[in-house]
Design a protein around this motif. Structure first.
Motif, PDB file in Angstrom:
ATOM      1  N   ALA A 102       0.837  -1.206   0.000  1.00 24.08           N
ATOM      2  CA  ALA A 102       0.000   0.000   0.000  1.00 24.08           C
ATOM      3  C   ALA A 102       0.869   1.253   0.000  1.00 24.08           C
ATOM      4  N   ALA A 103       1.956   1.242   0.746  1.00 27.43           N
ATOM      5  CA  ALA A 103       2.872   2.389   0.763  1.00 27.43           C
ATOM      6  C   ALA A 103       3.514   2.598  -0.608  1.00 27.43           C
ATOM      7  N   VAL A 104       3.896   1.508  -1.245  1.00 22.85           N
ATOM      8  CA  VAL A 104       4.466   1.581  -2.599  1.00 22.85           C
ATOM      9  C   VAL A 104       3.435   2.155  -3.572  1.00 22.85           C
ATOM     10  N   ALA A 105       2.214   1.636  -3.497  1.00 20.28           N
ATOM     11  CA  ALA A 105       1.153   2.088  -4.402  1.00 20.28           C
ATOM     12  C   ALA A 105       0.822   3.560  -4.169  1.00 20.28           C
ATOM     13  N   LEU A 106       0.745   3.960  -2.908  1.00 25.64           N
ATOM     14  CA  LEU A 106       0.419   5.353  -2.598  1.00 25.64           C
ATOM     15  C   LEU A 106       1.520   6.293  -3.083  1.00 25.64           C
ATOM     16  N   ALA A 114      -5.570   1.522  -5.239  1.00 26.12           N
ATOM     17  CA  ALA A 114      -5.002   0.229  -4.842  1.00 26.12           C
ATOM     18  C   ALA A 114      -4.476   0.304  -3.414  1.00 26.12           C
ATOM     19  N   ALA A 115      -3.829   1.408  -3.074  1.00 25.50           N
ATOM     20  CA  ALA A 115      -3.317   1.570  -1.707  1.00 25.50           C
ATOM     21  C   ALA A 115      -4.458   1.485  -0.696  1.00 25.50           C
ATOM     22  N   GLY A 151      11.614   7.032 -17.769  1.00 24.16           N
ATOM     23  CA  GLY A 151      11.677   7.403 -19.173  1.00 24.16           C
ATOM     24  C   GLY A 151      10.429   7.035 -19.957  1.00 24.16           C
ATOM     25  N   TRP A 152       9.775   5.964 -19.563  1.00 25.40           N
ATOM     26  CA  TRP A 152       8.567   5.525 -20.266  1.00 25.40           C
ATOM     27  C   TRP A 152       7.466   6.573 -20.217  1.00 25.40           C
ATOM     28  N   THR A 153       7.498   7.436 -19.211  1.00 29.68           N
ATOM     29  CA  THR A 153       6.440   8.444 -19.080  1.00 29.68           C
ATOM     30  C   THR A 153       6.537   9.509 -20.163  1.00 29.68           C
ATOM     31  N   GLY A 154       7.712   9.621 -20.786  1.00 31.37           N
ATOM     32  CA  GLY A 154       7.885  10.607 -21.842  1.00 31.37           C
ATOM     33  C   GLY A 154       6.975  10.379 -23.033  1.00 31.37           C
ATOM     34  N   THR A 155       6.585   9.135 -23.271  1.00 28.66           N
ATOM     35  CA  THR A 155       5.713   8.821 -24.408  1.00 28.66           C
ATOM     36  C   THR A 155       4.257   8.635 -23.995  1.00 28.66           C
ATOM     37  N   ALA A 156       3.973   8.721 -22.702  1.00 35.62           N
ATOM     38  CA  ALA A 156       2.603   8.569 -22.211  1.00 35.62           C
ATOM     39  C   ALA A 156       1.923   9.934 -22.134  1.00 35.62           C
ATOM     40  N   SER A 157       0.626   9.929 -22.308  1.00 35.87           N
ATOM     41  CA  SER A 157      -0.106  11.194 -22.216  1.00 35.87           C
ATOM     42  C   SER A 157      -0.234  11.599 -20.749  1.00 35.87           C
ATOM     43  N   PRO A 158      -0.307  12.897 -20.482  1.00 30.49           N
ATOM     44  CA  PRO A 158      -0.491  13.350 -19.099  1.00 30.49           C
ATOM     45  C   PRO A 158      -1.762  12.777 -18.470  1.00 30.49           C
ATOM     46  N   GLY A 159      -2.815  12.648 -19.264  1.00 25.55           N
ATOM     47  CA  GLY A 159      -4.064  12.078 -18.754  1.00 25.55           C
ATOM     48  C   GLY A 159      -3.898  10.639 -18.323  1.00 25.55           C
ATOM     49  N   PHE A 160      -3.159   9.860 -19.114  1.00 27.16           N
ATOM     50  CA  PHE A 160      -2.915   8.465 -18.759  1.00 27.16           C
ATOM     51  C   PHE A 160      -2.118   8.376 -17.461  1.00 27.16           C
ATOM     52  N   LEU A 161      -1.106   9.221 -17.323  1.00 26.43           N
ATOM     53  CA  LEU A 161      -0.288   9.201 -16.104  1.00 26.43           C
ATOM     54  C   LEU A 161      -1.131   9.537 -14.878  1.00 26.43           C
ATOM     55  N   LYS A 162      -1.992  10.529 -15.004  1.00 30.56           N
ATOM     56  CA  LYS A 162      -2.846  10.906 -13.875  1.00 30.56           C
ATOM     57  C   LYS A 162      -3.831   9.778 -13.549  1.00 30.56           C
ATOM     58  N   LEU A 163      -4.401   9.163 -14.584  1.00 31.56           N
ATOM     59  CA  LEU A 163      -5.305   8.032 -14.371  1.00 31.56           C
ATOM     60  C   LEU A 163      -4.583   6.880 -13.681  1.00 31.56           C
ATOM     61  N   LEU A 164      -3.392   6.567 -14.139  1.00 28.49           N
ATOM     62  CA  LEU A 164      -2.604   5.505 -13.520  1.00 28.49           C
ATOM     63  C   LEU A 164      -2.300   5.850 -12.061  1.00 28.49           C
ATOM     64  N   GLY A 165      -1.997   7.120 -11.795  1.00 28.46           N
ATOM     65  CA  GLY A 165      -1.757   7.556 -10.419  1.00 28.46           C
ATOM     66  C   GLY A 165      -2.967   7.356  -9.537  1.00 28.46           C
ATOM     67  N   VAL A 199      -1.268  -7.421  -9.367  1.00 33.03           N
ATOM     68  CA  VAL A 199      -0.476  -8.374 -10.153  1.00 33.03           C
ATOM     69  C   VAL A 199      -0.575  -8.010 -11.637  1.00 33.03           C
ATOM     70  N   LEU A 200      -1.781  -7.746 -12.101  1.00 33.35           N
ATOM     71  CA  LEU A 200      -1.973  -7.389 -13.507  1.00 33.35           C
ATOM     72  C   LEU A 200      -1.251  -6.086 -13.848  1.00 33.35           C
ATOM     73  N   LEU A 201      -1.313  -5.131 -12.947  1.00 32.35           N
ATOM     74  CA  LEU A 201      -0.620  -3.862 -13.155  1.00 32.35           C
ATOM     75  C   LEU A 201       0.890  -4.081 -13.243  1.00 32.35           C
ATOM     76  N   MET A 202       1.414  -4.958 -12.401  1.00 31.96           N
ATOM     77  CA  MET A 202       2.853  -5.221 -12.421  1.00 31.96           C
ATOM     78  C   MET A 202       3.277  -5.973 -13.679  1.00 31.96           C
ATOM     79  N   VAL A 203       2.412  -6.813 -14.209  1.00 36.06           N
ATOM     80  CA  VAL A 203       2.731  -7.477 -15.486  1.00 36.06           C
ATOM     81  C   VAL A 203       2.892  -6.406 -16.565  1.00 36.06           C
ATOM     82  N   GLY A 204       1.990  -5.439 -16.587  1.00 42.83           N
ATOM     83  CA  GLY A 204       2.114  -4.340 -17.546  1.00 42.83           C
ATOM     84  C   GLY A 204       3.385  -3.535 -17.335  1.00 42.83           C
ATOM     85  N   ALA A 205       3.718  -3.277 -16.076  1.00 41.90           N
ATOM     86  CA  ALA A 205       4.943  -2.528 -15.766  1.00 41.90           C
ATOM     87  C   ALA A 205       6.177  -3.317 -16.201  1.00 41.90           C
ATOM     88  N   MET A 206       6.159  -4.625 -15.991  1.00 42.99           N
ATOM     89  CA  MET A 206       7.288  -5.461 -16.384  1.00 42.99           C
ATOM     90  C   MET A 206       7.462  -5.458 -17.901  1.00 42.99           C
TER      91      MET A 206
END
Length: 127
Positions: A13-17, A58-59, A38-52, A83-90
């Motif tokens: 939860a601390a990691v997620a928060l 999750a936290a 570096g991957w955030t450079g190609t992501a849209s700001p909206g996607f980053l905020k949604l992921l946040g 787990v699914l989120l981490m698969v995407g991150a991996m």
């Protein structure tokens, strides 16, 4: 075992928060300049905020339902979603050749699997 599951959920939860707050409130340019970001450079700001926001939820989902005793099944469900989120991150870090961050994601995935297994199996909140 129950204590280990609580500790694991608290750590995750601390990691997620932390990750969620960072993605939701730190400007994209600053995120892209950080090692592993570096991957955030190609992501849209909206996607980053949604992921946040997803990570902040999750936290909450890893701890609060069990603390309040309201719908504690949300805890292992949240762990499975993590787990699914981490698969995407991996996959994302793997495509960028960032083995160090893939390894970190594997650790987070393993913690989430432990929580899901423990809370769906031997240490359910209803047992």
């Amino acid at each position: 075992m129950n204590l280990a599951l609580w500790i694991a959920a608290g750590v995750l939860a601390a990691v997620a928060l932390t990750g969620g707050l960072t993605k939701a409130f730190v400007p994209k340019e600053k995120l892209a300049a950080v090692q592993g970001g570096g991957w955030t450079g190609t992501a849209s700001p909206g996607f980053l905020k949604l992921l946040g926001v997803v990570e902040m939820l999750a936290a909450v989902g890893l701890v609060l339902p069990a603390v309040l005793g309201t719908a504690p099944v949300v805890v292992p469900v949240t762990a499975v979603c993590w787990v699914l989120l981490m698969v995407g991150a991996m996959i994302t870090h793997g495509r960028r050749g960032e083995a160090k961050f893939v390894a970190v994601n594997v650790v987070y995935l393993a913690i989430a699997v432990f929580i899901a297994w423990g809370r769906l199996g031997p240490e359910t909140f209803t047992g």
